[in-house]
Structure formats: structure tokens, C-alpha cells
Design a protein around this motif. Structure first.
Motif, PDB file in Angstrom:
ATOM      1  N   ARG A  55       5.039 -15.077  -9.333  1.00 11.31           N
ATOM      2  CA  ARG A  55       6.238 -15.369  -8.395  1.00 11.31           C
ATOM      3  C   ARG A  55       5.787 -13.963  -7.350  1.00 11.31           C
ATOM      4  O   ARG A  55       6.064 -13.921  -6.333  1.00 11.31           O
ATOM      5  N   ALA A  56       5.369 -12.892  -7.930  1.00 11.68           N
ATOM      6  CA  ALA A  56       4.916 -11.806  -7.203  1.00 11.68           C
ATOM      7  C   ALA A  56       3.892 -12.037  -6.256  1.00 11.68           C
ATOM      8  O   ALA A  56       3.840 -11.650  -4.958  1.00 11.68           O
ATOM      9  N   LEU A  57       2.896 -12.922  -6.634  1.00 10.95           N
ATOM     10  CA  LEU A  57       1.708 -13.215  -5.822  1.00 10.95           C
ATOM     11  C   LEU A  57       2.207 -14.066  -4.470  1.00 10.95           C
ATOM     12  O   LEU A  57       1.827 -14.042  -3.367  1.00 10.95           O
ATOM     13  N   TYR A  58       3.044 -14.728  -5.058  1.00  9.37           N
ATOM     14  CA  TYR A  58       3.730 -16.001  -3.803  1.00  9.37           C
ATOM     15  C   TYR A  58       4.321 -15.115  -2.720  1.00  9.37           C
ATOM     16  O   TYR A  58       4.059 -15.660  -1.598  1.00  9.37           O
ATOM     17  N   VAL A  59       5.183 -14.141  -3.183  1.00  5.70           N
ATOM     18  CA  VAL A  59       5.704 -13.185  -1.888  1.00  5.70           C
ATOM     19  C   VAL A  59       4.709 -12.310  -1.190  1.00  5.70           C
ATOM     20  O   VAL A  59       4.802 -12.524   0.080  1.00  5.70           O
TER      21      VAL A  59
ATOM     22  N   THR B 118      17.235 -16.243   0.382  1.00  7.80           N
ATOM     23  CA  THR B 118      16.587 -15.878  -0.738  1.00  7.80           C
ATOM     24  C   THR B 118      15.932 -14.349  -0.204  1.00  7.80           C
ATOM     25  O   THR B 118      15.099 -14.329   0.748  1.00  7.80           O
ATOM     26  N   ILE B 119      16.080 -13.396  -1.195  1.00  7.46           N
ATOM     27  CA  ILE B 119      15.307 -12.176  -0.899  1.00  7.46           C
ATOM     28  C   ILE B 119      14.424 -11.842  -2.331  1.00  7.46           C
ATOM     29  O   ILE B 119      14.725 -11.648  -3.267  1.00  7.46           O
ATOM     30  N   ALA B 120      13.069 -11.599  -1.602  1.00  8.50           N
ATOM     31  CA  ALA B 120      12.183 -11.151  -2.794  1.00  8.50           C
ATOM     32  C   ALA B 120      12.214  -9.610  -3.012  1.00  8.50           C
ATOM     33  O   ALA B 120      12.303  -8.994  -2.049  1.00  8.50           O
ATOM     34  N   PHE B 121      12.269  -9.062  -4.174  1.00 11.64           N
ATOM     35  CA  PHE B 121      12.277  -7.833  -4.622  1.00 11.64           C
ATOM     36  C   PHE B 121      10.732  -7.535  -5.212  1.00 11.64           C
ATOM     37  O   PHE B 121      10.259  -8.117  -5.927  1.00 11.64           O
ATOM     38  N   LEU B 122      10.339  -6.600  -4.473  1.00 14.63           N
ATOM     39  CA  LEU B 122       8.667  -6.110  -4.877  1.00 14.63           C
ATOM     40  C   LEU B 122       8.628  -4.740  -5.150  1.00 14.63           C
ATOM     41  O   LEU B 122       9.196  -3.861  -4.386  1.00 14.63           O
TER      42      LEU B 122
ATOM     43  N   ARG C 100       0.943  -1.158   0.054  1.00 13.23           N
ATOM     44  CA  ARG C 100       0.087  -0.221  -0.102  1.00 13.23           C
ATOM     45  C   ARG C 100       0.858   1.264  -0.187  1.00 13.23           C
ATOM     46  O   ARG C 100       0.573   2.309  -0.670  1.00 13.23           O
ATOM     47  N   ARG C 101       1.969   1.181   0.713  1.00 12.57           N
ATOM     48  CA  ARG C 101       2.974   2.404   0.627  1.00 12.57           C
ATOM     49  C   ARG C 101       3.442   2.687  -0.495  1.00 12.57           C
ATOM     50  O   ARG C 101       3.780   3.840  -0.762  1.00 12.57           O
ATOM     51  N   GLY C 102       3.403   1.566  -1.440  1.00  9.98           N
ATOM     52  CA  GLY C 102       3.734   1.893  -2.904  1.00  9.98           C
ATOM     53  C   GLY C 102       5.391   2.091  -3.333  1.00  9.98           C
ATOM     54  O   GLY C 102       5.798   2.351  -4.187  1.00  9.98           O
ATOM     55  N   ARG C 103       6.271   1.739  -2.145  1.00  6.17           N
ATOM     56  CA  ARG C 103       7.559   2.020  -2.569  1.00  6.17           C
ATOM     57  C   ARG C 103       8.186   0.626  -2.683  1.00  6.17           C
ATOM     58  O   ARG C 103       7.677  -0.393  -2.050  1.00  6.17           O
ATOM     59  N   ALA C 104       9.377   0.620  -3.377  1.00  6.96           N
ATOM     60  CA  ALA C 104      10.093  -0.813  -3.679  1.00  6.96           C
ATOM     61  C   ALA C 104      10.647  -1.278  -2.479  1.00  6.96           C
ATOM     62  O   ALA C 104      11.118  -0.569  -1.492  1.00  6.96           O
TER      63      ALA C 104
ATOM     64  N   GLY D 298       8.745  -8.904  -8.150  1.00  7.45           N
ATOM     65  CA  GLY D 298       8.450 -10.369  -8.165  1.00  7.45           C
ATOM     66  C   GLY D 298       9.904 -10.921  -8.197  1.00  7.45           C
ATOM     67  O   GLY D 298       9.782 -12.320  -8.223  1.00  7.45           O
ATOM     68  N   ASP D 299      10.845 -10.472  -8.529  1.00  7.57           N
ATOM     69  CA  ASP D 299      12.117 -11.281  -8.790  1.00  7.57           C
ATOM     70  C   ASP D 299      12.609 -12.041  -7.409  1.00  7.57           C
ATOM     71  O   ASP D 299      12.358 -11.288  -6.456  1.00  7.57           O
TER      72      ASP D 299
END
Length: 219
Positions: A183-187, A118-122, A27-31, A109-110
Motif C-alpha cells: 500500500r505504501a509503495l503504491y502511493v 481518497t487521501i494517502a497518509f505517509l 526524503r524530508r521525513g515528515r508525515a 501507507g493508510d
């Protein structure tokens, strides 16, 4: 410095609080980055500039529990409207299973792997960029919501989660686009730690339980 401390706790599944934290970050919208330490505790790191990742205390993101991570292993940097990751290690940095050579642009989603971590990038700002409005994101993007609803509908109709090719055919998307959204949804929903063969089922279960999808939602 935002050091992430190790914990003696046993690894645990994503909790409702973990999911709420991920949705709030969206919701905050930041990477931002999502990772777990060796005790299974979730950590969220919002990106606001150059970020060094490694075991050293000098790194803004300290991964001190992982012996496979170099003292200064990688660096995440702003690049135009997005972000890049640069490998600074001998052991290598991997994104979605591919080794980074020099620098690589990151996409929403990477999954980044350093050592055993493992680090997820959103990046919510990158979701649906061509049709994005000024409204802040409140969870899955419109495209991700469509994939999620279709996944739940086909699972209910067929008694099993659909495969990527089935989702792609139903939605009129390419298989790689479906993979990227999943991938993005899993995270986001907190099932990225599930075994690969369980991820679609867990995603549908968690989405329905959290009210992200309701019976009858268009897919």
C-alpha cells in the motif's frame, strides 16, 4: 490555509514530476498526505499540527470539489509519536475500507476516504522504526525496498506479478505485512490510482523505470 482548488482538467496518470514530488516528500521525513483533486492534479500536504479536512474554506485542507464531503468532515491530529484521524461527519470517514468510529491511529501507507476522495497518509519517520538510523529517508524504507525487489524478481522469473501469499512465503513475512508495504509503495511510486488488478504490474514497471530496483538486487 492550504485550500486545494478544483481543476477542469481531465484526470491524468502519475507523471514523472508527481513521482519526484513524492520522493522529495519522503526524503524530508515528515508525515504528509497525498491526494488528487477532481481534475486529477496531485497535491501534497505536509503535517505540522492539527489539520481540519472538509469543504469549508475554514478547513486547512479544503476539498471543495467533492459534494460527499461535509463542511468539516474529519480532523487529523498529532498523537505522541504518530497521528490520529477523527470522523466529524454524518457520511463517515473510512481508512483502508473500514469506517472510523470516533478516532483511529494512522499508519504509514493508510488510505483515507472522504466522500469520493481518497487521501494517502505517509509517515517516513514510522518506517522501520525499531532499526531506524538518524539518516533521512531517500525513498522506500529498507523493508519496502526488499518487498519491491522481490516483486520485480518473481515477476521476471514467472512472467507475472506474484500474489501477496507468494511474496509473504518468499520473504518470510506475514501477508498483512506484505499488504501494508505494498500500500505504501503504491502511493510512493504513484500507482495508487491504477485498477487493483494492474497495481503490482504497474508498480514493478515504474520501479524499474525509475531505477528504484535494478536487475540482481537482493529480494
Amino acid at each position: 490555509m492550504s485550500a486545494v482548488a478544483s481543476s477542469p482538467l481531465a484526470r491524468h496518470a502519475t507523471s514523472p514530476a508527481d513521482l519526484q514530488a513524492r520522493l522529495a516528500a519522503a526524503r524530508r521525513g515528515r508525515a504528509h498526505l497525498v491526494l488528487r483533486d477532481d481534475g486529477g492534479l496531485q497535491h501534497l500536504v505536509e503535517l505540522d499540527g492539527r489539520l481540519a479536512v472538509g469543504r469549508s474554506e475554514a478547513c486547512a485542507l479544503q476539498v471543495g470539489w467533492d459534494a460527499g464531503v461535509s463542511r468539516t468532515h474529519a480532523e487529523i491530529c498529532p498523537a505522541g509519536c504518530g497521528w490520529t484521524i477523527s470522523d466529524l461527519s454524518r457520511n463517515g470517514t473510512w481508512v483502508n475500507g473500514e469506517r472510523v468510529s470516533g478516532s483511529r491511529r494512522l499508519a504509514d501507507g493508510d488510505l483515507i476516504r472522504l466522500g469520493a476522495t481518497t487521501i494517502a497518509f505517509l509517515d517516513p519517520a514510522a518506517q522501520d522504526a525499531p532499526t531506524r538510523t538518524v539518516a533521512a529517508p531517500t525513498g522506500p524504507s529498507a523493508a519496502q525496498q526488499r518487498v519491491l525487489a522481490c516483486l520485480c524478481q518473481l515477476r521476471a522469473a514467472r512472467g507475472r506479478p506474484p500474489k501477496n501469499a507468494e511474496l509473504a512465503a518468499e520473504l518470510g513475512l506475514g501477508i498483512e505485512a506484505v499488504r501494508t508495504h505494498l500500500r505504501a509503495l503504491y502511493v510512493l511510486v504513484g500507482v495508487d490510482d491504477e485498477p487493483q488488478e494492474r497495481k503490482r504490474e504497474a508498480l514493478a514497471e515504474r520501479a524499474l523505470a525509475a531505477g528504484l530496483v535494478r536487475p540482481g538486487d537482493p529480494g
